[in-house]
Design a protein around this motif. Sequence first.
Motif, mmCIF file in Angstrom:
data_model
loop_
_atom_site.group_PDB
_atom_site.id
_atom_site.type_symbol
_atom_site.label_atom_id
_atom_site.label_comp_id
_atom_site.label_asym_id
_atom_site.label_seq_id
_atom_site.Cartn_x
_atom_site.Cartn_y
_atom_site.Cartn_z
ATOM 1 N N LEU A 139 3.383 -10.262 -2.685
ATOM 2 C CA LEU A 139 3.377 -8.845 -2.327
ATOM 3 C C LEU A 139 4.109 -8.014 -3.379
ATOM 4 O O LEU A 139 3.684 -6.886 -3.708
ATOM 5 C CB LEU A 139 4.003 -8.643 -0.951
ATOM 6 C CG LEU A 139 3.168 -9.131 0.236
ATOM 7 C CD1 LEU A 139 3.971 -9.034 1.531
ATOM 8 C CD2 LEU A 139 1.887 -8.304 0.362
ATOM 9 N N ARG A 140 5.180 -8.552 -3.912
ATOM 10 C CA ARG A 140 5.908 -7.822 -4.957
ATOM 11 C C ARG A 140 5.055 -7.683 -6.220
ATOM 12 O O ARG A 140 5.035 -6.646 -6.877
ATOM 13 C CB ARG A 140 7.228 -8.518 -5.269
ATOM 14 C CG ARG A 140 8.245 -8.482 -4.135
ATOM 15 C CD ARG A 140 9.613 -8.971 -4.602
ATOM 16 N NE ARG A 140 10.540 -9.082 -3.499
ATOM 17 C CZ ARG A 140 10.836 -10.220 -2.876
ATOM 18 N NH1 ARG A 140 10.252 -11.357 -3.261
ATOM 19 N NH2 ARG A 140 11.689 -10.237 -1.876
ATOM 20 N N LEU A 141 4.356 -8.774 -6.567
ATOM 21 C CA LEU A 141 3.470 -8.708 -7.727
ATOM 22 C C LEU A 141 2.363 -7.682 -7.512
ATOM 23 O O LEU A 141 2.006 -6.910 -8.422
ATOM 24 C CB LEU A 141 2.866 -10.092 -7.995
ATOM 25 C CG LEU A 141 3.798 -11.150 -8.579
ATOM 26 C CD1 LEU A 141 3.087 -12.494 -8.656
ATOM 27 C CD2 LEU A 141 4.284 -10.733 -9.966
ATOM 28 N N GLN A 142 1.798 -7.683 -6.295
ATOM 29 C CA GLN A 142 0.746 -6.726 -5.989
ATOM 30 C C GLN A 142 1.272 -5.297 -6.048
ATOM 31 O O GLN A 142 0.561 -4.366 -6.475
ATOM 32 C CB GLN A 142 0.179 -7.012 -4.597
ATOM 33 C CG GLN A 142 -1.082 -6.220 -4.263
ATOM 34 C CD GLN A 142 -2.276 -6.639 -5.107
ATOM 35 O OE1 GLN A 142 -2.421 -7.813 -5.436
ATOM 36 N NE2 GLN A 142 -3.117 -5.664 -5.475
ATOM 37 N N ALA A 143 2.534 -5.133 -5.626
ATOM 38 C CA ALA A 143 3.118 -3.790 -5.639
ATOM 39 C C ALA A 143 3.215 -3.235 -7.057
ATOM 40 O O ALA A 143 3.060 -2.029 -7.276
ATOM 41 C CB ALA A 143 4.501 -3.814 -4.978
ATOM 42 N N LEU A 162 3.905 -2.085 0.041
ATOM 43 C CA LEU A 162 3.879 -3.516 -0.301
ATOM 44 C C LEU A 162 5.297 -4.058 -0.516
ATOM 45 O O LEU A 162 5.612 -5.180 -0.106
ATOM 46 C CB LEU A 162 3.035 -3.727 -1.557
ATOM 47 C CG LEU A 162 1.523 -3.501 -1.390
ATOM 48 C CD1 LEU A 162 0.822 -3.572 -2.745
ATOM 49 C CD2 LEU A 162 0.933 -4.528 -0.442
ATOM 50 N N GLU A 163 6.148 -3.265 -1.145
ATOM 51 C CA GLU A 163 7.532 -3.707 -1.357
ATOM 52 C C GLU A 163 8.259 -3.871 -0.029
ATOM 53 O O GLU A 163 9.005 -4.845 0.171
ATOM 54 C CB GLU A 163 8.260 -2.701 -2.248
ATOM 55 C CG GLU A 163 7.812 -2.733 -3.693
ATOM 56 C CD GLU A 163 8.441 -1.620 -4.512
ATOM 57 O OE1 GLU A 163 8.367 -1.681 -5.745
ATOM 58 O OE2 GLU A 163 9.027 -0.676 -3.896
ATOM 59 N N ASP A 164 8.046 -2.940 0.880
ATOM 60 C CA ASP A 164 8.692 -3.036 2.195
ATOM 61 C C ASP A 164 8.192 -4.263 2.962
ATOM 62 O O ASP A 164 8.986 -4.963 3.604
ATOM 63 C CB ASP A 164 8.423 -1.773 3.010
ATOM 64 C CG ASP A 164 9.164 -0.566 2.454
ATOM 65 O OD1 ASP A 164 10.061 -0.765 1.623
ATOM 66 O OD2 ASP A 164 8.832 0.573 2.858
ATOM 67 N N ASP A 189 1.178 -3.574 -9.399
ATOM 68 C CA ASP A 189 -0.132 -3.105 -9.872
ATOM 69 C C ASP A 189 -0.718 -2.013 -8.991
ATOM 70 O O ASP A 189 -1.879 -1.623 -9.166
ATOM 71 C CB ASP A 189 -1.115 -4.283 -9.920
ATOM 72 C CG ASP A 189 -0.681 -5.346 -10.930
ATOM 73 O OD1 ASP A 189 -0.011 -4.972 -11.899
ATOM 74 O OD2 ASP A 189 -1.011 -6.534 -10.720
ATOM 75 N N ALA A 190 0.048 -1.548 -8.005
ATOM 76 C CA ALA A 190 -0.472 -0.529 -7.094
ATOM 77 C C ALA A 190 -0.723 0.778 -7.846
ATOM 78 O O ALA A 190 0.014 1.153 -8.764
ATOM 79 C CB ALA A 190 0.501 -0.299 -5.949
ATOM 80 N N GLN A 191 -1.774 1.484 -7.441
ATOM 81 C CA GLN A 191 -2.163 2.716 -8.122
ATOM 82 C C GLN A 191 -1.404 3.934 -7.616
ATOM 83 O O GLN A 191 -1.438 4.992 -8.252
ATOM 84 C CB GLN A 191 -3.666 2.937 -7.918
ATOM 85 C CG GLN A 191 -4.527 1.824 -8.483
ATOM 86 C CD GLN A 191 -4.305 1.610 -9.978
ATOM 87 O OE1 GLN A 191 -4.318 2.589 -10.743
ATOM 88 N NE2 GLN A 191 -4.079 0.377 -10.403
ATOM 89 N N SER A 192 -0.736 3.812 -6.471
ATOM 90 C CA SER A 192 0.006 4.947 -5.927
ATOM 91 C C SER A 192 1.387 4.511 -5.473
ATOM 92 O O SER A 192 1.607 3.340 -5.131
ATOM 93 C CB SER A 192 -0.749 5.580 -4.755
ATOM 94 O OG SER A 192 -0.741 4.708 -3.636
ATOM 95 N N ASP A 193 2.307 5.438 -5.459
ATOM 96 C CA ASP A 193 3.671 5.141 -5.005
ATOM 97 C C ASP A 193 3.676 4.732 -3.541
ATOM 98 O O ASP A 193 4.466 3.868 -3.126
ATOM 99 C CB ASP A 193 4.569 6.360 -5.210
ATOM 100 C CG ASP A 193 4.850 6.635 -6.678
ATOM 101 O OD1 ASP A 193 4.613 5.717 -7.500
ATOM 102 O OD2 ASP A 193 5.289 7.752 -6.999
ATOM 103 N N GLU A 194 2.824 5.367 -2.743
ATOM 104 C CA GLU A 194 2.800 5.056 -1.317
ATOM 105 C C GLU A 194 2.413 3.596 -1.076
ATOM 106 O O GLU A 194 3.057 2.897 -0.288
ATOM 107 C CB GLU A 194 1.814 5.982 -0.607
ATOM 108 C CG GLU A 194 1.785 5.778 0.903
ATOM 109 C CD GLU A 194 0.806 6.729 1.591
ATOM 110 O OE1 GLU A 194 0.692 6.636 2.830
ATOM 111 O OE2 GLU A 194 0.179 7.561 0.891
#
Length: 406
Positions: A232-236, A248-250, A238-243
């Motif tokens: 999930l942290r790795l996916q976060a 994902l981080e939470d 590469d996320a396209q938006s802060d939201e």
Amino acid sequence: MASDGSIREAHEAGSGRAELPYRLRQQALMGAFARMALQTRDLDALLRRASELCAEGLSAACCQVLEYRAHDHAFVIRACTGLGDDRVGTDLTAGDEATPASYAFRTGAGVLANGIRPGAEHDGARFHPPEGLHLPEGPAPAGLCHTVNVPIALGDESRRAYGVLEAWGTEGHGFDRADQEFLAGFAGLIGIAVERHQGDARLRHALDHQVQLTREMSHRVKNSLGVVAGLLRLQARDAQSDEVRHALEDAGARIATVAEVHDHLWRGIHQLGMVELADFLRELVAKLQEEAPGHDLACEADPKVISADQAIPIGLVVNELVTNAVKHAYPQGTGPVRVALSVRADGLRLTVRDDGVGLPPGFDVTVRQRSLGLKIIASLIRQLDGRLSTEGGGTGARFVLDIPLA
């Protein structure tokens, strides 16, 4: 034909004892041992007491409890009275069936042998004393000795014997069938105690094995959850938006909190399924500190062992409250966040406070909130049957969670 009375009188005259008091004393000694056998789980103490009481009840020079050891076909002396404590733990061969103990063990029948002459193995006698048995001098004619042996049987399906209970004497004309029955009664009680001891050992082994399996499971769950949190942290990243990134981080942080509980279950030395809450919270806050550089996170907690079912929601509540404080309490910089746990008479009190900007005007924690984090907190508090309150005014915000304990 001699009457029972004349036989008894002759026996009493030959043995130099009064028969009725002698038998009454034997009954009293067996009763005392039976009570001890019901009350103690200390097998060594029980065997030692058995040898003492049997020697007393038979007026024997010595009495021994012999445990059979199959791998080398030998007896080990587990208890001995009359010949010194240094014999305890020493070995006797079980292969010489001219010794009464070996014969009794092999046949499963008691041995009553009076008038044994030490050294008789050289003249073809049926029984002789075991090697190393040096009895004190007695009044028996021509240095003769007497013995009575009974096997100590176990009641399991194998019908195997634990060993042999034997007594040796040098008094008068020796032992009789009633003495053998007295010794057999003790052997029966010893067999029951040994079975209970072995059953306890098997149960302890099974429980230890279950604990090991459970800890192994917790270890694997912790590792699996750690992998999910990492993904999930790795996916976060590469996320396209802060939201999306924050969501994902939470989610990763929540999963890591559950993994931390399983880590404590795996490494814990307390009872199965229990967590030392103080250690868990301190480690959790330390991990949250890694994700909040610049902030000063600290935890003070009273020691308390609780179930994992309670530790998981408490840890998630701390995770949510600390994360919210890090995100919102200091919009212009960083600052301290304090976690405290106190053990009270009616349960636990968990406090999370900061020195930041404080709560919004009109904020009511009891009202349904739109924030996912606060929705999660409300659900966890219902699970804990707890009560969350807030304290505003002055500097910062303070959340107080009271948790009842059964």
